[in-house]
Design a protein around this motif. Sequence first.
Motif, mmCIF file in Angstrom:
data_model
loop_
_atom_site.group_PDB
_atom_site.id
_atom_site.type_symbol
_atom_site.label_atom_id
_atom_site.label_comp_id
_atom_site.label_asym_id
_atom_site.label_seq_id
_atom_site.Cartn_x
_atom_site.Cartn_y
_atom_site.Cartn_z
ATOM 1 N N THR A 39 84.925 59.742 53.790
ATOM 2 C CA THR A 39 83.839 59.845 53.265
ATOM 3 C C THR A 39 82.739 59.978 53.973
ATOM 4 O O THR A 39 81.603 60.794 53.668
ATOM 5 N N ASP A 40 82.427 59.779 55.391
ATOM 6 C CA ASP A 40 81.660 60.173 56.352
ATOM 7 C C ASP A 40 81.486 61.674 56.509
ATOM 8 O O ASP A 40 80.220 62.385 56.612
ATOM 9 N N VAL A 41 82.753 62.469 56.502
ATOM 10 C CA VAL A 41 82.593 63.746 56.512
ATOM 11 C C VAL A 41 81.960 64.370 55.129
ATOM 12 O O VAL A 41 81.243 65.436 55.160
ATOM 13 N N HIS A 42 82.563 63.652 54.118
ATOM 14 C CA HIS A 42 81.896 64.406 52.743
ATOM 15 C C HIS A 42 80.498 63.816 52.687
ATOM 16 O O HIS A 42 79.508 64.852 52.105
ATOM 17 N N MET A 43 79.969 62.951 53.312
ATOM 18 C CA MET A 43 78.498 62.507 53.243
ATOM 19 C C MET A 43 77.610 63.678 53.869
ATOM 20 O O MET A 43 76.735 64.126 53.662
ATOM 21 N N LEU A 44 78.253 63.860 55.312
ATOM 22 C CA LEU A 44 77.476 65.087 55.856
ATOM 23 C C LEU A 44 77.369 66.528 55.573
ATOM 24 O O LEU A 44 76.337 67.113 55.483
ATOM 25 N N LYS A 52 72.726 58.464 49.682
ATOM 26 C CA LYS A 52 71.332 58.585 49.632
ATOM 27 C C LYS A 52 70.528 58.828 50.870
ATOM 28 O O LYS A 52 70.621 57.951 51.797
ATOM 29 N N TYR A 53 70.043 59.940 51.043
ATOM 30 C CA TYR A 53 69.554 60.661 52.375
ATOM 31 C C TYR A 53 68.209 60.320 52.291
ATOM 32 O O TYR A 53 67.319 60.016 51.674
ATOM 33 N N GLY A 110 75.791 51.727 54.605
ATOM 34 C CA GLY A 110 76.657 52.931 55.388
ATOM 35 C C GLY A 110 76.494 54.263 54.220
ATOM 36 O O GLY A 110 76.924 55.390 54.784
ATOM 37 N N ILE A 111 76.146 54.219 52.918
ATOM 38 C CA ILE A 111 76.084 55.090 52.103
ATOM 39 C C ILE A 111 75.106 55.153 51.228
ATOM 40 O O ILE A 111 74.350 56.270 51.322
ATOM 41 N N THR A 112 74.550 54.120 50.642
ATOM 42 C CA THR A 112 73.232 54.141 50.040
ATOM 43 C C THR A 112 72.392 53.501 50.640
ATOM 44 O O THR A 112 71.108 53.249 50.523
ATOM 45 N N VAL A 113 72.638 52.511 51.566
ATOM 46 C CA VAL A 113 71.596 51.978 52.332
ATOM 47 C C VAL A 113 72.133 51.920 54.039
ATOM 48 O O VAL A 113 73.573 52.265 54.036
ATOM 49 N N ASP A 114 71.323 51.634 54.930
ATOM 50 C CA ASP A 114 71.730 51.895 56.302
ATOM 51 C C ASP A 114 72.837 51.229 56.743
ATOM 52 O O ASP A 114 73.035 49.847 56.441
ATOM 53 N N GLY A 115 73.651 51.693 57.407
ATOM 54 C CA GLY A 115 75.232 51.111 57.932
ATOM 55 C C GLY A 115 75.179 50.816 59.363
ATOM 56 O O GLY A 115 74.110 50.881 59.928
ATOM 57 N N ALA A 116 76.378 51.086 59.921
ATOM 58 C CA ALA A 116 76.565 50.463 61.244
ATOM 59 C C ALA A 116 77.058 51.289 62.265
ATOM 60 O O ALA A 116 77.170 50.965 63.505
#
Length: 335
Positions: A39-44, A52-53, A110-116
């Motif tokens: 998911t992190d790869v897809h987000m970038l 949400k960027y 970590g996707i729509t609000v700040d993560g870790a």
Amino acid sequence: MRAVVIEEPNKLSVTTVPDPTPGRGEVVVKVTAAGLCGTDVHMLAGEFGPTKYPVIPGHEFSGEIVAVGEGVTAFAEGDKIAADPAIYCGACHFCAIGRGNLCEQWGTIGITVDGAAAEYVKVPAKNCYRLPETVELRHAPLIEPLSTIVRGFDIVDPKLGDHFLIYGAGTMGLLYMQVAQRAGAGSVSVVDINADRLTVAKKLGADHVATSADELESRLGWQVVTDCTGNVKAIEDGLTRPIRGGTFQQFGCAPDQEMAQFSPFRIYNDEIRIVGSMAILHSYGRAVELLGKGVIDSETMITHQFALDEYAEALETFKRGTGRKLQIVPDKAAA
């Protein structure tokens, strides 16, 4: 604090941002480790629609509580925790029927609000789980992906003795395999084009491994076929593999615009059940308990740890298929 920030698709920075402060019902956690996943790869890459960027990634994590907000009574500073990253509105149709993972306002730390992927992360206290003494903090980020496996099993609802075929011997496929073995599978076969990964799958208990399902034989066929890759070619092949009356589960996260072809006639004629499995639902606490009981070989699963400044390198390592679970460790100095 130092944090990784995805500013927009294909734009990543490691920078200094304000320290989080807990609001009512919240805690602040000093991050021990945060796991990377597809998911992190897809987000970038801009391939995961809900993102949400700008956002600090990191939805698989553990750490120690360092600040407690007003109204929090179940946790205190110094507690070692992991946290379910899911955030639901609690008011929409899907929340009302107990399907919060389909929430119309679906959110995730970590996707729509700040993560870790940062030194500290702010978390709703209701999402926190105190760790059993048998679980090390550095192993605890595995709870989040394990909780999605638990959700996947809730949906498939396999019978004792069912035969499983899993596509992908990455982190998710290996976790799925270990749970299937402990859940009473008749056999578990694993397919991956990466031969090194298959060696690990065999070490962790796979009954059969191969680089193609054509190389495998199953006397009864596979009652459960699960894609843990998100790769369309693997998905299309997997859809041809369930035994009549069997189940195909789409577990891996494919890019949101990808399309796959299949035979509608076979779905009809063989009564193939196709199910999806989206994130976490009433499964995080059970995953905590399963990790505490040693269902997963955590040492074998975690292979790489990177500093915050090495986040881009960690993503490239992930994309190359090197290792298994990769972690970001904020206290680690860059090499």
